[in-house]
Write a protein that holds these residues in place. Structure first.
Motif, PDB file in Angstrom:
ATOM      1  N   ASN A 121      13.133  -1.840  -6.230  1.00 10.40           N
ATOM      2  CA  ASN A 121      11.867  -1.922  -5.501  1.00 10.40           C
ATOM      3  C   ASN A 121      11.715  -3.245  -4.752  1.00 10.40           C
ATOM      4  O   ASN A 121      11.027  -3.301  -3.726  1.00 10.40           O
ATOM      5  N   LYS A 122      12.375  -4.299  -5.242  1.00  9.15           N
ATOM      6  CA  LYS A 122      12.318  -5.577  -4.523  1.00  9.15           C
ATOM      7  C   LYS A 122      12.973  -5.462  -3.157  1.00  9.15           C
ATOM      8  O   LYS A 122      12.498  -6.040  -2.168  1.00  9.15           O
ATOM      9  N   ALA A 123      14.077  -4.710  -3.066  1.00 11.13           N
ATOM     10  CA  ALA A 123      14.742  -4.523  -1.782  1.00 11.13           C
ATOM     11  C   ALA A 123      13.865  -3.719  -0.836  1.00 11.13           C
ATOM     12  O   ALA A 123      13.838  -3.983   0.381  1.00 11.13           O
ATOM     13  N   ILE A 124      13.159  -2.729  -1.361  1.00 13.33           N
ATOM     14  CA  ILE A 124      12.235  -1.951  -0.533  1.00 13.33           C
ATOM     15  C   ILE A 124      11.164  -2.859   0.053  1.00 13.33           C
ATOM     16  O   ILE A 124      10.879  -2.831   1.251  1.00 13.33           O
ATOM     17  N   ARG A 125      10.579  -3.698  -0.799  1.00 15.53           N
ATOM     18  CA  ARG A 125       9.530  -4.608  -0.330  1.00 15.53           C
ATOM     19  C   ARG A 125      10.059  -5.564   0.745  1.00 15.53           C
ATOM     20  O   ARG A 125       9.427  -5.749   1.797  1.00 15.53           O
ATOM     21  N   ARG A 126      11.221  -6.162   0.496  1.00 12.52           N
ATOM     22  CA  ARG A 126      11.773  -7.128   1.461  1.00 12.52           C
ATOM     23  C   ARG A 126      12.012  -6.468   2.815  1.00 12.52           C
ATOM     24  O   ARG A 126      11.680  -7.037   3.861  1.00 12.52           O
ATOM     25  N   PHE A 127      12.606  -5.295   2.788  1.00 13.79           N
ATOM     26  CA  PHE A 127      12.927  -4.648   4.064  1.00 13.79           C
ATOM     27  C   PHE A 127      11.660  -4.245   4.819  1.00 13.79           C
ATOM     28  O   PHE A 127      11.561  -4.457   6.037  1.00 13.79           O
ATOM     29  N   LEU A 128      10.712  -3.676   4.123  1.00 17.77           N
ATOM     30  CA  LEU A 128       9.495  -3.242   4.794  1.00 17.77           C
ATOM     31  C   LEU A 128       8.724  -4.429   5.368  1.00 17.77           C
ATOM     32  O   LEU A 128       8.144  -4.320   6.460  1.00 17.77           O
ATOM     33  N   ARG A 129       8.745  -5.551   4.679  1.00 17.63           N
ATOM     34  CA  ARG A 129       8.032  -6.718   5.203  1.00 17.63           C
ATOM     35  C   ARG A 129       8.741  -7.307   6.418  1.00 17.63           C
ATOM     36  O   ARG A 129       8.091  -7.840   7.327  1.00 17.63           O
ATOM     37  N   SER A 130      10.068  -7.195   6.451  1.00 14.71           N
ATOM     38  CA  SER A 130      10.830  -7.774   7.563  1.00 14.71           C
ATOM     39  C   SER A 130      10.976  -6.822   8.750  1.00 14.71           C
ATOM     40  O   SER A 130      10.994  -7.262   9.903  1.00 14.71           O
ATOM     41  N   HIS A 131      11.079  -5.525   8.459  1.00 17.79           N
ATOM     42  CA  HIS A 131      11.440  -4.582   9.522  1.00 17.79           C
ATOM     43  C   HIS A 131      10.578  -3.322   9.535  1.00 17.79           C
ATOM     44  O   HIS A 131      10.939  -2.347  10.216  1.00 17.79           O
ATOM     45  N   GLY A 132       9.460  -3.337   8.821  1.00 16.83           N
ATOM     46  CA  GLY A 132       8.605  -2.156   8.789  1.00 16.83           C
ATOM     47  C   GLY A 132       8.116  -1.726  10.154  1.00 16.83           C
ATOM     48  O   GLY A 132       7.869  -0.536  10.386  1.00 16.83           O
ATOM     49  N   ASP A 133       7.991  -2.665  11.078  1.00 14.05           N
ATOM     50  CA  ASP A 133       7.504  -2.335  12.421  1.00 14.05           C
ATOM     51  C   ASP A 133       8.497  -1.501  13.219  1.00 14.05           C
ATOM     52  O   ASP A 133       8.129  -0.898  14.230  1.00 14.05           O
ATOM     53  N   ARG A 134       9.759  -1.444  12.768  1.00  8.85           N
ATOM     54  CA  ARG A 134      10.779  -0.705  13.504  1.00  8.85           C
ATOM     55  C   ARG A 134      10.967   0.716  12.947  1.00  8.85           C
ATOM     56  O   ARG A 134      11.729   1.495  13.503  1.00  8.85           O
ATOM     57  N   ILE A 135      10.254   1.036  11.867  1.00 10.47           N
ATOM     58  CA  ILE A 135      10.477   2.326  11.208  1.00 10.47           C
ATOM     59  C   ILE A 135       9.715   3.434  11.931  1.00 10.47           C
ATOM     60  O   ILE A 135       8.501   3.367  12.104  1.00 10.47           O
ATOM     61  N   SER A 136      10.465   4.450  12.343  1.00 10.67           N
ATOM     62  CA  SER A 136       9.899   5.615  13.011  1.00 10.67           C
ATOM     63  C   SER A 136       9.917   6.850  12.113  1.00 10.67           C
ATOM     64  O   SER A 136       9.136   7.773  12.313  1.00 10.67           O
ATOM     65  N   HIS A 184      17.715  11.706  -5.032  1.00 13.95           N
ATOM     66  CA  HIS A 184      17.174  12.888  -4.356  1.00 13.95           C
ATOM     67  C   HIS A 184      16.412  13.776  -5.343  1.00 13.95           C
ATOM     68  O   HIS A 184      16.483  15.005  -5.284  1.00 13.95           O
ATOM     69  N   LEU A 185      15.667  13.106  -6.231  1.00 16.33           N
ATOM     70  CA  LEU A 185      14.816  13.786  -7.205  1.00 16.33           C
ATOM     71  C   LEU A 185      13.432  14.026  -6.591  1.00 16.33           C
ATOM     72  O   LEU A 185      13.041  13.362  -5.617  1.00 16.33           O
ATOM     73  N   PRO A 186      12.663  14.944  -7.150  1.00 14.87           N
ATOM     74  CA  PRO A 186      11.279  15.092  -6.706  1.00 14.87           C
ATOM     75  C   PRO A 186      10.518  13.777  -6.848  1.00 14.87           C
ATOM     76  O   PRO A 186      10.754  13.008  -7.790  1.00 14.87           O
ATOM     77  N   VAL A 187       9.634  13.511  -5.933  1.00 13.78           N
ATOM     78  CA  VAL A 187       8.843  12.277  -5.978  1.00 13.78           C
ATOM     79  C   VAL A 187       7.981  12.281  -7.244  1.00 13.78           C
ATOM     80  O   VAL A 187       7.307  13.265  -7.558  1.00 13.78           O
ATOM     81  N   GLY A 188       8.049  11.190  -7.987  1.00 17.77           N
ATOM     82  CA  GLY A 188       7.353  11.078  -9.255  1.00 17.77           C
ATOM     83  C   GLY A 188       8.261  11.250 -10.445  1.00 17.77           C
ATOM     84  O   GLY A 188       7.870  10.947 -11.574  1.00 17.77           O
ATOM     85  N   ALA A 189       9.495  11.727 -10.204  1.00 20.26           N
ATOM     86  CA  ALA A 189      10.440  11.953 -11.300  1.00 20.26           C
ATOM     87  C   ALA A 189      11.349  10.756 -11.532  1.00 20.26           C
ATOM     88  O   ALA A 189      12.151  10.772 -12.464  1.00 20.26           O
ATOM     89  N   GLY A 190      11.237   9.734 -10.708  1.00 17.27           N
ATOM     90  CA  GLY A 190      12.121   8.585 -10.821  1.00 17.27           C
ATOM     91  C   GLY A 190      11.369   7.278 -10.884  1.00 17.27           C
ATOM     92  O   GLY A 190      10.249   7.217 -11.406  1.00 17.27           O
ATOM     93  N   GLU A 191      11.948   6.236 -10.302  1.00 20.07           N
ATOM     94  CA  GLU A 191      11.458   4.874 -10.492  1.00 20.07           C
ATOM     95  C   GLU A 191      11.037   4.171  -9.206  1.00 20.07           C
ATOM     96  O   GLU A 191      10.702   2.994  -9.220  1.00 20.07           O
ATOM     97  N   VAL A 192      11.030   4.891  -8.087  1.00 21.43           N
ATOM     98  CA  VAL A 192      10.592   4.281  -6.833  1.00 21.43           C
ATOM     99  C   VAL A 192       9.084   4.059  -6.882  1.00 21.43           C
ATOM    100  O   VAL A 192       8.317   4.952  -7.272  1.00 21.43           O
ATOM    101  N   ASP A 193       8.655   2.874  -6.475  1.00 19.13           N
ATOM    102  CA  ASP A 193       7.236   2.529  -6.457  1.00 19.13           C
ATOM    103  C   ASP A 193       6.655   2.930  -5.097  1.00 19.13           C
ATOM    104  O   ASP A 193       6.689   2.156  -4.141  1.00 19.13           O
ATOM    105  N   TYR A 194       6.127   4.138  -5.013  1.00 16.66           N
ATOM    106  CA  TYR A 194       5.578   4.605  -3.740  1.00 16.66           C
ATOM    107  C   TYR A 194       4.248   3.955  -3.399  1.00 16.66           C
ATOM    108  O   TYR A 194       3.837   3.949  -2.240  1.00 16.66           O
ATOM    109  N   ASP A 195       3.549   3.396  -4.386  1.00 13.72           N
ATOM    110  CA  ASP A 195       2.364   2.597  -4.073  1.00 13.72           C
ATOM    111  C   ASP A 195       2.775   1.356  -3.288  1.00 13.72           C
ATOM    112  O   ASP A 195       2.073   0.926  -2.362  1.00 13.72           O
ATOM    113  N   LEU A 196       3.915   0.771  -3.644  1.00  8.36           N
ATOM    114  CA  LEU A 196       4.455  -0.363  -2.901  1.00  8.36           C
ATOM    115  C   LEU A 196       4.787   0.047  -1.472  1.00  8.36           C
ATOM    116  O   LEU A 196       4.451  -0.659  -0.509  1.00  8.36           O
TER     117      LEU A 196
END
Length: 249
Positions: A169-184, A198-210
Motif C-alpha cells: 500500500n505504500k507503493a500505491i500511495r507514493r505513485f498516486l501522490r506523484s503521478h495521480g494526475d496522469r491516470i486515465s 485478481h481477487l474480488p475487491v474486499g477479499a485481499g489486502e489493498v487499501d481502497y480507502d487509501l
C-alpha cells in the motif's frame, strides 16, 4: 466515471458479462483475437450497448535492443490500434515492459517506443494508456513508468493490485501522490501478500480507502479485473469500488 469489466479475449464471455457495466475491456492481438478479423456485428451484439475498450497483447515487449524489432512492434500495434479504432474502441491498455528494465541507458529507447505507440493510437482515435506491471520480470518499475509517462505525455492505466504486489500500500500511495494526475484508467482487483491476485475487491489486502483519498474527484474509467465469471462477485466488487470513489453504479 464509467465502470466496466475486463473479459479477456473471449467474445462469448463478453456477451455473458453483466449488462450493468458501462463498458467491456476486450483483449486483442496475440494469441487469438485479432481485431481486424472480428465480425463487427457479432461484437456489437455482444456489447449490447456498452462501450468498448481493448487491452493490447499481454506478453509482447514494448521495447527491444534491436531497432528492426522495435519497428515491427510499432507496426503490429498500429494494425491492432487501427482496427480497434474502426470497431469504436475508446482506450487501449498497453503493458509497460522492456528487454531490460534495469538498464538505465535503455530507458530512452523504451520512452521512444511508448511515444510511438501512443502517437499511433492518437492517429487511430484511440487513447493509449500505459499500465504498470513492475511486479513482473520485464515490467518497468513504478517510478520509471511514472517518469516515462510524464516525459512522453502518455496517460496511465494504474493497476492497483499490480502496484500492491510491487510494493504494498505504500507503493500505491507514493505513485498516486506523484503521478495521480496522469491516470486515465484504473484496473481494480484485490491481492494478498502471498501472491494471490485478481481477487474480488474486499477479499485481499489493498487499501481502497487509501486509493480513494489519493484520487479525489477521479473522472476516468475503472475496469474490474477480477478473475471470475461469477456475476454476483463482479457486481459486488464494482459496487465496493464505486462506493470508495464516490461514484454511482
Amino acid at each position: 466515471m464509467d465502470i466496466g469489466v475486463t473479459v479477456g479475449d473471449d467474445l462469448d464471455r463478453l456477451a455473458a458479462s453483466p449488462a450493468r457495466f458501462d463498458f467491456c475491456e476486450l483483449g486483442v492481438g496475440e494469441p487469438t483475437l485479432v481485431p481486424d478479423e472480428v465480425d463487427p456485428g457479432r461484437l456489437t451484439d455482444a456489447l449490447g450497448g456498452r462501450d468498448l475498450l481493448v487491452h493490447l497483447p499481454y506478453s509482447q515487449r514494448l521495447a527491444s535492443y534491436v531497432p528492426e524489432v522495435n519497428d515491427a512492434i510499432v507496426d503490429y500495434q498500429r494494425r491492432l490500434l487501427t482496427a480497434a479504432g474502426d470497431l469504436g474502441a475508446e482506450k487501449a491498455v498497453l503493458h509497460a515492459t522492456s528487454a531490460d528494465r534495469d538498464d538505465v541507458a535503455f530507458r530512452e529507447t523504451a520512452a521512444d517506443q511508448l511515444r510511438r505507440v501512443a502517437d499511433v493510437g492518437r492517429e487511430a482515435g484511440v487513447e493509449v494508456v500505459v499500465e504498470n506491471v513492475g511486479h513482473q520480470h520485464a515490467g518497468l518499475q513504478l517510478s520509471v513508468l511514472g517518469d516515462l509517462a510524464r516525459e512522453t505525455d502518455t496517460p496511465i492505466c494504474f493497476d492497483v493490485g499490480h502496484a500492491y504486489m510491487e510494493g504494498g500500500n505504500k507503493a500505491i500511495r507514493r505513485f498516486l501522490r506523484s503521478h495521480g494526475d496522469r491516470i486515465s484508467h484504473l484496473h481494480c482487483h484485490d491481492v494478498r501478500r502471498r501472491g494471490d491476485t485478481h481477487l474480488p475487491v474486499g477479499a485481499g489486502e489493498v487499501d481502497y480507502d487509501l486509493v480513494a483519498s489519493e484520487l479525489d474527484d477521479f473522472g476516468g474509467t475503472v475496469a474490474l479485473e477480477v478473475f471470475t465469471d461469477d456475476a454476483a462477485l463482479l457486481l459486488d466488487s464494482a459496487e465496493r469500488v464505486a462506493d470508495r470513489l464516490g461514484a454511482s453504479f
